[in-house]
Design an enzyme around this catalytic site. Structure first.
Site, short mmCIF file in Angstrom:
data_model
loop_
_atom_site.label_atom_id
_atom_site.label_comp_id
_atom_site.label_asym_id
_atom_site.label_seq_id
_atom_site.Cartn_x
_atom_site.Cartn_y
_atom_site.Cartn_z
N LYS A 284 0.93 -1.20 0.15
CA LYS A 284 0.00 0.09 -0.09
C LYS A 284 0.79 1.21 0.06
CE LYS A 284 -4.63 0.62 0.39
NZ LYS A 284 -5.35 -0.54 -0.13
N1 GLU Z 1 -7.07 -0.29 -3.47
C1 GLU Z 1 -7.82 -1.53 -3.83
C2 GLU Z 1 -7.83 -2.35 -2.72
O1 GLU Z 1 -7.60 -1.78 -1.49
C3 GLU Z 1 -7.26 -2.39 -5.15
C4 GLU Z 1 -5.71 -2.44 -4.94
C5 GLU Z 1 -5.34 -3.11 -6.35
O2 GLU Z 1 -5.89 -3.02 -7.33
O3 GLU Z 1 -3.90 -3.36 -6.30
O4 GLU Z 1 -8.12 -3.43 -2.79
#
Ligand code: GLU
Length: 422
Positions: A114
Site C-alpha cells: 500500500k
Molecule cells: N485499492 C484497492 C484495494 O484496497 C485495489 C488494489 C489493487 O487493485 O491493487 O483492494
C-alpha cells in the site's frame, strides 16, 4: 510504527492494532509457531519519502509519502495508493498487511502493498495533483515495477493518477510500461470492468450473503455508507440485482427517499455531495448505520463500526466495501447480535481481482471482452466466498476469522516452502 502498536498490544484501536490482533488470532487458530508470527507480523520493506510540490502560486509545499511492501512471498507486491490528509505510516502498514491476506485469500499470485501521500487531494488543482503524483512516483520508482510492486487506485486517487504514474515510470524506463500500475484508462492498457470492479464484487458478496440467510434479493433493502469508487458502483450493481437501495451517504452526510441511485450520482457529480438532492431527506452518517435494513455496506473509511456505533446496527448482513471499517470491539458486538459480517478482504477483493486481469492483459498484450472480465471476476469471487463459508461452518468461526485463516495460512505455507535465506 509506534512501539505499542507494532507489538499488537495497545489499547487504542488504530487500523494497525486491529490488523495485528486479527493476525494474532489467525496464527493461534491455525496453531502456527512464534516464528510464523514474527515473520508475518513484520512488513518486508517500508519507504518514507518527502514529496515537494510547487503550488500554482509559486509556493513549495512538502508532503509525506509512503510505500509499504508488506509481503513478496507469493509474488510481486500489489496494492493501491491513497491520497488522504490523515494517512500515516502505521495505517499504510495495516492496509498493506490487509492486501497481503486479500491476495492470498483470492489466490492471486501477489504479495501485498500500500502507498499514500498525506494530502487532501481536494485542496489541489489538477496541475498540482499531477506534479504531486509524478514526484511521488519518481521517489518510489526504485522499488516499483511490473515484476516488483504494482500500485493501483485507492481512496483519493483514480485512473488519471494511474496514467501519470505509468507515464512517469515509462519516461524513466525509456519505453512504455503499462504493467507498472493497474486501474489505468482503457486506452493506456486498462481493463474493461476495472472501474466498477470493487463495487461489482461487493454486490456479488451481498447476493451470496442474502442467499445464505434465505432473503429474497427482490425484497431486500440496503444502506450504503460512502458514495465514491466503491459505494456508488456497489449501490448501482445491487439496484440492478433487484435490491432496494434506501440510503446513501458521503463525508457530508446521507440522504434517503430517492427513487434510484443514478439520479443521486448525477446530482452528486454536479454539486459535490449527495446532500440536497431533490426529493430526499437528510440523515447523518451515524443514523444511516442504524437504519432498519437487511444489508448495510460500509464503503467509506476505516473505523466506521465501533463500540459506540455497532450497538445501533439493525441490519442482518454487513458487507465491508471499505478497508478496515470495523474495530475489534465493533466486530464482537455484531457477532453477538448474530449479524453475518462479510469481511473486507473478501467483500472488496473485486478491485484487486480485476487489477490482476489488467496486469495479465498488459503482460500478454491481449485484451479481454467485458463479459470475459465479468465471468472471471464472478468465478474467482465465488470460489473465495465458498471457501470462506465452508471454513466458517467446519471450524465454527466467523467469516472474518475464516477469511484470515485461509489468507494467512497460504502465506505461511509459502514461507515455509521457500525457506529462510540464507
Ligand atoms: N485499492 C484497492 C484495494 O484496497 C485495489 C488494489 C489493487 O487493485 O491493487 O483492494
Amino acid at each position: 510504527m509506534t512501539k505499542t502498536s507494532s507489538q499488537g498490544s495497545a489499547r487504542s484501536e488504530s487500523p494497525l492494532d486491529t490488523a495485528l490482533s486479527q493476525l494474532r488470532r489467525a496464527i493461534d487458530q491455525l496453531q502456527l509457531s512464534e516464528n510464523d508470527w514474527n515473520t508475518l507480523s513484520t512488513p518486508r520493506r517500508v519507504l518514507e519519502v518527502a514529496v515537494p510540490v510547487r503550488r500554482d502560486d509559486g509556493r513549495v509545499e512538502m508532503y509525506k509519502g509512503y510505500r509499504v511492501q508488506y509481503s513478496t512471498t507469493r509474488g510481486p507486491s500489489k496494492g493501491g495508493v491513497r491520497f488522504h490528509q490523515d494517512i500515516d505510516l502505521d495505517e499504510t502498514v495495516a492496509l498493506a498487511m490487509l492486501m497481503t491476506w486479500k491476495c492470498a485469500l483470492t489466490n492471486l499470485p501477489y504479495g501485498g502493498a500500500k502507498g499514500g501521500v498525506a494530502v487532501n487531494p481536494k485542496t489541489l488543482s489538477q496541475a498540482e495533483n499531477e506534479r504531486l503524483t509524478r514526484r511521488y512516483t519518481s521517489e518510489i520508482l526504485p522499488i516499483i515495477g511490473p515484476e516488483r510492486d504494482i500500485p493501483a487506485p485507492d481512496v483519493g486517487t483514480d485512473e488519471r493518477n494511474m496514467a501519470w504514474m505509468m507515464d512517469t515510470y515509462s519516461v524513466n524506463a525509456g519505453y512504455s510500461v503499462p504493467g507498472v500500475v493497474t486501474g489505468k484508462p482503457i486506452v493506456l492498457g486498462g481493463s474493461l470492468g476495472r472501474t466498477s470492479a470493487t463495487g461489482d464484487g461487493v454486490a456479488i458478496a451481498v447476493r451470496e450473503a442474502l442467499r445464505i440467510k434465505g432473503i429474497d434479493p427482490h425484497r431486500a433493502t440496503v444502506a450504503v455508507q460512502g458514495f465514491g469508487k466503491v459505494g456508488y458502483w456497489a449501490a448501482l450493481a445491487m439496484e440492478n440485482m433487484g435490491l432496494k437501495v434506501v440510503a446513501v451517504s458521503d463525508v457530508n452526510g446521507g440522504v434517503t427517499g430517492f427513487s434510484n441511485v443514478s439520479s443521486i450520482f448525477d446530482y452528486a457529480n454536479a454539486n459535490g455531495s449527495v446532500i440536497g438532492a431533490p426529493g430526499t431527506e437528510n440523515i447523518s452518517n451515524e443514523e444511516l448505520l442504524g437504519l432498519d435494513v437487511d444489508v448495510l455496506v460500509p464503503a467509506a473509511l476505516a473505523d466506521a463500526i465501533t463500540e459506540s456505533t455497532a450497538p445501533k446496527i439493525r441490519a442482518k448482513i454487513v458487507v465491508e466495501g471499505a478497508n478496515a471499517p470495523t474495530t475489534p470491539a465493533g466486530d464482537e458486538i455484531m457477532n453477538d447480535k448474530g449479524i453475518l459480517v462479510v469481511p473486507d478482504i473478501l467483500a472488496n477483493s473485486g478491485g484487486v481481482i480485476v487489477s490482476y486481469f489488467e496486469w495479465v492483459q498488459d503482460k500478454q498484450n491481449y485484451f479481454w471482452s467485458a463479459s470475459e472480465v465479468k465471468e472471471n471476476l464472478n468465478s474467482i469471487l465465488m470460489r473465495s466466498i465458498t471457501e470462506v463459508s465452508e471454513r466458517s461452518a467446519s471450524q465454527q468461526v466467523t467469516w472474518r476469522e475464516a477469511a484470515n485463516m485461509i489468507g494467512v495460512g497460504r502465506v505461511a505455507q509459502a514461507h515455509r516452502l521457500r525457506g529462510l535465506y540464507p
